[in-house]
Design an enzyme around this catalytic site. Structure first.
Site, PDB file in Angstrom:
ATOM      1  N   LYS A 131       0.832  -1.212   0.000  1.00 60.83           N
ATOM      2  CA  LYS A 131       0.000   0.000   0.000  1.00 60.83           C
ATOM      3  C   LYS A 131       0.861   1.253   0.000  1.00 60.83           C
ATOM      4  CE  LYS A 131      -4.408  -1.134   0.142  1.00 60.83           C
ATOM      5  NZ  LYS A 131      -5.504  -0.509  -0.578  1.00 60.83           N
ATOM      6  N   LYS A 211      -2.890 -11.578  -9.820  1.00 61.31           N
ATOM      7  CA  LYS A 211      -4.098 -11.961  -9.096  1.00 61.31           C
ATOM      8  C   LYS A 211      -5.255 -11.079  -9.562  1.00 61.31           C
ATOM      9  CE  LYS A 211      -4.833 -10.240  -5.181  1.00 61.31           C
ATOM     10  NZ  LYS A 211      -5.101  -9.681  -3.872  1.00 61.31           N
ATOM     11  N   LYS A 214      -9.606  -5.652  -8.399  1.00 63.26           N
ATOM     12  CA  LYS A 214     -10.292  -4.479  -8.941  1.00 63.26           C
ATOM     13  C   LYS A 214      -9.296  -3.351  -9.218  1.00 63.26           C
ATOM     14  CE  LYS A 214     -14.505  -1.915  -8.363  1.00 63.26           C
ATOM     15  NZ  LYS A 214     -15.841  -1.927  -7.828  1.00 63.26           N
TER      16      LYS A 214
HETATM   17  P1  AMP Z   1     -11.172  -7.737  -0.757  1.00 63.00           P
HETATM   18  O1  AMP Z   1     -11.974  -7.212  -1.885  1.00 63.00           O
HETATM   19  O2  AMP Z   1      -9.708  -7.466  -0.877  1.00 63.00           O
HETATM   20  O3  AMP Z   1     -11.767  -7.380   0.579  1.00 63.00           O
HETATM   21  O4  AMP Z   1     -11.273  -9.311  -0.853  1.00 63.00           O
HETATM   22  C1  AMP Z   1     -12.390 -10.008  -0.385  1.00 63.00           C
HETATM   23  C2  AMP Z   1     -12.075 -11.462  -0.247  1.00 63.00           C
HETATM   24  O5  AMP Z   1     -11.811 -12.015  -1.549  1.00 63.00           O
HETATM   25  C3  AMP Z   1     -10.807 -11.733   0.579  1.00 63.00           C
HETATM   26  O6  AMP Z   1     -11.034 -12.867   1.375  1.00 63.00           O
HETATM   27  C4  AMP Z   1      -9.750 -11.983  -0.442  1.00 63.00           C
HETATM   28  O7  AMP Z   1      -8.741 -12.829   0.038  1.00 63.00           O
HETATM   29  C5  AMP Z   1     -10.551 -12.653  -1.553  1.00 63.00           C
HETATM   30  N1  AMP Z   1      -9.932 -12.417  -2.861  1.00 63.00           N
HETATM   31  C6  AMP Z   1      -9.741 -11.216  -3.459  1.00 63.00           C
HETATM   32  N2  AMP Z   1      -9.152 -11.367  -4.670  1.00 63.00           N
HETATM   33  C7  AMP Z   1      -8.975 -12.701  -4.838  1.00 63.00           C
HETATM   34  C8  AMP Z   1      -8.430 -13.501  -5.885  1.00 63.00           C
HETATM   35  N3  AMP Z   1      -7.949 -12.960  -7.007  1.00 63.00           N
HETATM   36  N4  AMP Z   1      -8.413 -14.846  -5.723  1.00 63.00           N
HETATM   37  C9  AMP Z   1      -8.904 -15.413  -4.595  1.00 63.00           C
HETATM   38  N5  AMP Z   1      -9.435 -14.717  -3.576  1.00 63.00           N
HETATM   39  C10 AMP Z   1      -9.480 -13.378  -3.685  1.00 63.00           C
END
Ligand code: AMP
Ligand code: TRP
Length: 342
Positions: A131, A211, A214
């Site tokens: 970050k 990965k 967004k």
């Molecule tokens: P976030 O939007 O970062 O809060 O992610 C929400 C959940 O989705 C978290 O548990 C992340 O670990 C999971 N997550 C986000 N991106 C991925 C990805 N590309 N593959 C697997 N899990 C993901």
């Protein structure tokens, strides 16, 4: 479901550390409509674990403030994420869903935990380092404290199972260390939370190399309209070793082939078609787009209905926060007592 330690999730200790039923907790950022990585890596497990454990899920708007500074956007994205989670299968009759800032006890616990957390643990967290690079003009204190708030989220509910994607493994490790540091200083109070991963803990993006995320813009938006989903899937980078249609494919290196694992039992046959060049990458992508569109068709409808009725979503979130209240207050009372606050 898999956990990141061997065997079943956190064994229930004989002491009174645990609630009577194993508790599951997870938080998700209010990033608007979730993408395929969120779903396959985390949300599908939220849905599955609703019936297995007492499950509590939370949209982490306080965490989001470390990067999102437009009030209207935060409000809108929080609603969108709530509607999406409900549309994708979270059922308020089987789980508790609420917005993080609606249960303010978590911010008190965060401060109390800050006093057992060495700064060095936070400074070495990979997401903090990332970050700092991504938003160098805005290295706010919240970015450093982020994992303390996350530990407080989980531990406030004495949860021991935490469904997340693999990118959260370091945060979960830190949550365990913080719970352990508290227990060491003030006596056994909290179970140590374990991550629960799905069969697809890291979903790669449409670029095939990073990965799905967004912020990178390499997502497949499962609740978007059909044309958007199709365009995003058809833009996916496939097997870079396959130059001509007649070249044999390498499904183990191809993100599209890997994603087929999550959309049918016939992925071996699809892989065979690629290996023998019976099918081309375009065919395989078209099939994947069809399957993603079909899988989420009902959820897309339900999402549209919920977005047309924000009062329904707000009522569910309010009830969730109320349901979480007694648990949160009981933990705070116990922690205050243990720490010597009068
Ligand atoms: P976030 O939007 O970062 O809060 O992610 C929400 C959940 O989705 C978290 O548990 C992340 O670990 C999971 N997550 C986000 N991106 C991925 C990805 N590309 N593959 C697997 N899990 C993901
Ligand atoms: N840091 C998590 C993410 O970015 C979100 C989160 C906040 C979380 N609190 C949590 C995840 C508690 C699991 C448990 O995805």
């Amino acid at each position: 479901m898999k956990t990141d330690t061997a065997g079943s999730p956190a064994p229930t200790p004989a002491s009174a550390l645990q609630p009577s039923r194993t508790r599951c907790f997870s938080g998700i950022q209010p990033s608007g409509r979730p993408h395929l990585g969120n779903y396959l890596g985390a949300i599908s497990n939220y849905v599955a674990l609703q019936d297995r454990y007492e499950s509590i899920y939370c949209i982490v708007d306080l965490h989001a403030l470390t990067s999102v500074h437009e009030p209207d956007r935060l409000r809108r994205q929080t609603l969108e994420m709530a509607a999406a989670l409900l549309a994708l299968g979270l059922d308020p009759a089987r789980c508790t869903l609420f917005v993080q800032s609606h249960r303010p006890e978590v911010t008190e616990l965060m401060w109390l935990f800050a006093t057992v957390t060495p700064v060095s643990w936070l400074q070495r967290t990979p997401t903090y380092k990332e970050k700092r690079q991504n938003q160098p003009e805005d290295v706010n204190h919240g970015l450093l404290t982020y994992p303390v708030l996350q530990a407080a989220d989980i531990v406030l509910y004495k949860a021991s199972v935490v469904p997340v994607g693999r990118d959260q493994a370091a945060h979960l490790e830190l949550s365990r260390e913080i719970a352990r540091a508290f227990n060491n200083r003030y006596g056994p109070t909290f179970p140590e939370p374990q991550a629960a991963f799905t069969e697809a803990p890291v979903v790669m993006g449409t670029d095939g190399v990073r990965k799905m995320s967004k912020s990178i813009g390499n997502t497949i938006e499962i609740l978007a309209d059909e044309a958007t989903i199709r365009r995003q899937v058809m833009s996916m980078v496939t097997d870079t070793l396959r130059i001509r249609r007649t070249d044999p494919g390498h499904p183990e290196r191809c993100n599209v082939c890997q994603l087929h694992r999550s959309f049918g039992d016939d992925f071996e046959a699809i892989w065979d078609g690629e290996r023998t060049a019976r099918t081309g990458c375009v065919d395989t992508k078209r099939l994947l787009a069809d399957r993603i569109i079909a899988r989420f068709a009902e959820a897309r409808e339900r999402y549209a209905e919920l977005m047309a009725s924000p009062a329904t979503v707000d009522r569910i979130l309010d009830e969730g926060a109320e349901r979480a209240r007694p648990i949160a207050q009981a933990t705070i009372a116990e922690v205050r007592e243990r720490m010597g606050l009068r």
